[in-house]
Scaffold this active site. Structure first.
Site, short mmCIF file in Angstrom:
data_model
loop_
_atom_site.label_atom_id
_atom_site.label_comp_id
_atom_site.label_asym_id
_atom_site.label_seq_id
_atom_site.Cartn_x
_atom_site.Cartn_y
_atom_site.Cartn_z
N LYS A 70 29.46 -9.85 77.97
CA LYS A 70 27.45 -10.71 77.47
C LYS A 70 28.44 -12.45 77.43
O LYS A 70 27.18 -12.59 78.04
CB LYS A 70 28.14 -10.32 76.39
CG LYS A 70 27.43 -9.60 75.31
CD LYS A 70 27.18 -9.48 73.68
CE LYS A 70 26.65 -8.45 73.37
NZ LYS A 70 26.14 -8.05 71.80
N ASP A 106 19.87 -10.93 70.78
CA ASP A 106 20.84 -10.67 68.75
C ASP A 106 20.44 -11.77 67.96
O ASP A 106 20.26 -12.54 67.25
CB ASP A 106 22.79 -11.24 69.64
CG ASP A 106 22.47 -9.84 69.89
OD1 ASP A 106 22.48 -8.65 69.97
OD2 ASP A 106 24.23 -9.72 70.78
#
Ligand code: NAP
Length: 284
Positions: A70, A106
């Site tokens: 990520k 997220d």
């Protein structure tokens, strides 16, 4: 049915075998009659750059990015959303005619999931445990919602780094330890470490420090031992499934332009989890 017109979405991670995302998205594509498919790719650290270039070469419509890529993936993208710029981590990429755009769903996933449980963040004291990618997304979300973040991490320097990096958005303080005096004062306690994924993991926080006035949120899913423990103490408990569902909803919308209902995703997820529990019971 996959045809020459089907658009392809991928997920890059290592390991990748445990991911629930292919099932969730493929079932949702089917249910909504959207001509897309979703494929897992085991991308090792040393191959990330080539894998990102392959998004263009293979004309993938987009990808999800998971552990451990990520953060590093950001340097290979062409455009970054505001939250990716600040957090330094992306979990969703859109291939817009060869331009790779990075997003971090997220953040909105966390915020929507806690709000749908009726929890308001503005003005509240939030104890955040962890300083990895998930903790950065949560810290950013809480600060954007005008909550106050008190961040603790095993490696204290990483919590201090987040404090330094985010203190222009709102009130954030790194804690050197978790004491009774500090936790008593907190309203929301969030585990954003990976503790709770394995059965023999230690607790991220001693349950002794929590009482029925605390709201306990765990990013780990489906249910951690600490969630069970603090529920017994009368805390309101929220697990990471809601965040998982909502980050997927927002990613789905980025790729397809269609906002699916979270209920569809939650139904699929519950089915998958029930089946995997049955499988585990049969094979142990
Ligand atoms: P990460 O970047 O690797 O960070 C891991 C964090 O856990 C670090 O703060 C690390 O502390 C801490 N940690 C690990 N082992 C520990 C131990 N034995 N004792 C104390 N602290 C420990 O991982 P991440 O991407 O943030 O993911 C964390 C968790 O969030 C994972 O379980 C992931 O599946 C989950 N997650 C859930 C969602 C959702 O949608 N629900 C979304 C994203 C992530 P150090 O810094 O000291 O190593």
């Amino acid at each position: 049915m996959i045809t020459g017109k089907t658009k392809v979405i991928g997920i890059f991670g290592s390991p990748i075998g445990h991911t629930l995302s292919p099932v969730i998205h493929n079932e949702a594509f089917r249910a909504l009659k959207i001509d897309y498919c979703y494929v897992p790719f085991h991308v090792k650290k040393e191959n990330l750059r080539e894998a990102v270039q392959a998004i263009r070469a293979l004309n993938l419509k987009g990808v999800n990015v998971t552990v451990p890529h990520k953060e590093r993936v950001v340097e290979y993208l062409d455009e970054l959303s505001e939250e990716v710029l600040k957090i330094g981590a992306a979990n969703t990429i859109l291939n817009s005619e060869g331009i790779l755009k990075g997003f971090n769903t997220d953040v909105k996933g966390f915020i929507t999931s806690i709000k749908e449980e009726g929890v308001e963040i503005a003005g509240r004291k939030v104890l955040l445990i962890g300083a990895g990618g998930a903790a950065r997304a949560v810290a950013y979300g809480v600060l954007k919602e005008a909550g106050k973040v008190y961040i603790f991490n095993r490696t204290v320097e990483k919590a201090k780094e987040i404090e330094k990096q985010f203190n222009d958005i709102g009130e954030i303080r790194a804690l050197p330890e978790l004491s009774e005096r500090v936790t008593r004062d907190m309203e929301i306690v969030i585990n954003a470490t990976s503790l709770g994924m394995k059965r023999d993991d230690p607790y991220p926080i001693d349950p002794y420090l929590l009482n029925s006035s605390h709201i306990y949120y765990d990013v780990v899913y489906p249910q951690t031992p600490l969630m069970r423990e603090v529920k017994k103490k009368g805390c309101k408990v929220i697990g990471g499934l809601g965040m998982l569902v909502w980050q997927a909803v927002y990613a789905f919308e980025i790729w397809t332009g269609v906002r699916p209902s979270a209920e569809i995703f939650m139904k699929i997820l519950n089915k998958v989890l029930t089946n995997s529990k049955k499988f585990a019971t049969k094979h142990t």
